[in-house]
Design a protein around this motif. Sequence first.
Motif, short mmCIF file in Angstrom:
data_model
loop_
_atom_site.label_atom_id
_atom_site.label_comp_id
_atom_site.label_asym_id
_atom_site.label_seq_id
_atom_site.Cartn_x
_atom_site.Cartn_y
_atom_site.Cartn_z
N GLY A 17 0.80 -1.22 0.00
CA GLY A 17 0.00 0.00 0.00
C GLY A 17 0.83 1.27 0.00
N SER A 18 2.11 1.14 -0.30
CA SER A 18 2.98 2.31 -0.35
C SER A 18 2.64 3.17 -1.55
N LYS A 23 9.19 8.90 -8.63
CA LYS A 23 10.61 8.65 -8.37
C LYS A 23 10.83 7.98 -7.02
N THR A 24 9.96 8.22 -6.08
CA THR A 24 10.13 7.65 -4.74
C THR A 24 8.84 7.00 -4.26
N TRP A 25 9.00 6.14 -3.27
CA TRP A 25 7.90 5.40 -2.66
C TRP A 25 7.84 5.75 -1.18
N GLN A 26 6.66 5.52 -0.59
CA GLN A 26 6.57 5.61 0.86
C GLN A 26 7.35 4.44 1.44
N CYS A 27 8.20 4.72 2.41
CA CYS A 27 8.98 3.68 3.05
C CYS A 27 8.07 2.83 3.94
N ASP A 34 6.04 7.99 6.86
CA ASP A 34 6.59 8.57 5.64
C ASP A 34 5.52 9.33 4.87
N ARG A 35 5.22 10.54 5.30
CA ARG A 35 4.19 11.36 4.64
C ARG A 35 4.65 11.84 3.27
N ASP A 36 5.93 12.14 3.15
CA ASP A 36 6.52 12.53 1.87
C ASP A 36 7.43 11.39 1.44
N PRO A 37 7.03 10.58 0.46
CA PRO A 37 7.79 9.40 0.10
C PRO A 37 9.29 9.65 -0.02
#
Length: 70
Positions: A17-18, A23-27, A34-37
Amino acid sequence: MTGSAVERVRAALMAHGSRNTGKTWQCPADGHDDRDPSLSVDQGAEGAVLRCHAGCGTLTEILPDLGLAA
C-alpha cells in the motif's frame, strides 16, 4: 518469483500500500511515518538498490517489512 529484482520490490511496495510519486515510494519500515515518500528503488549491477532518504535500514527494516530477503 519471476521478474527483475526491481519489479519484485515495486510489486511488494504496491501490495503493502505504499504510495509512489514517480521517483520515490513511501517507506514501509515500521515506525517511519513517511508522509513525503523517501524510498528510492533503482537497478544496480547485482539487483535492486533501495535507499530510504530518512535513514531506514534496507536489510533490517525495509525488506523484512515487505516480506522480502536480500
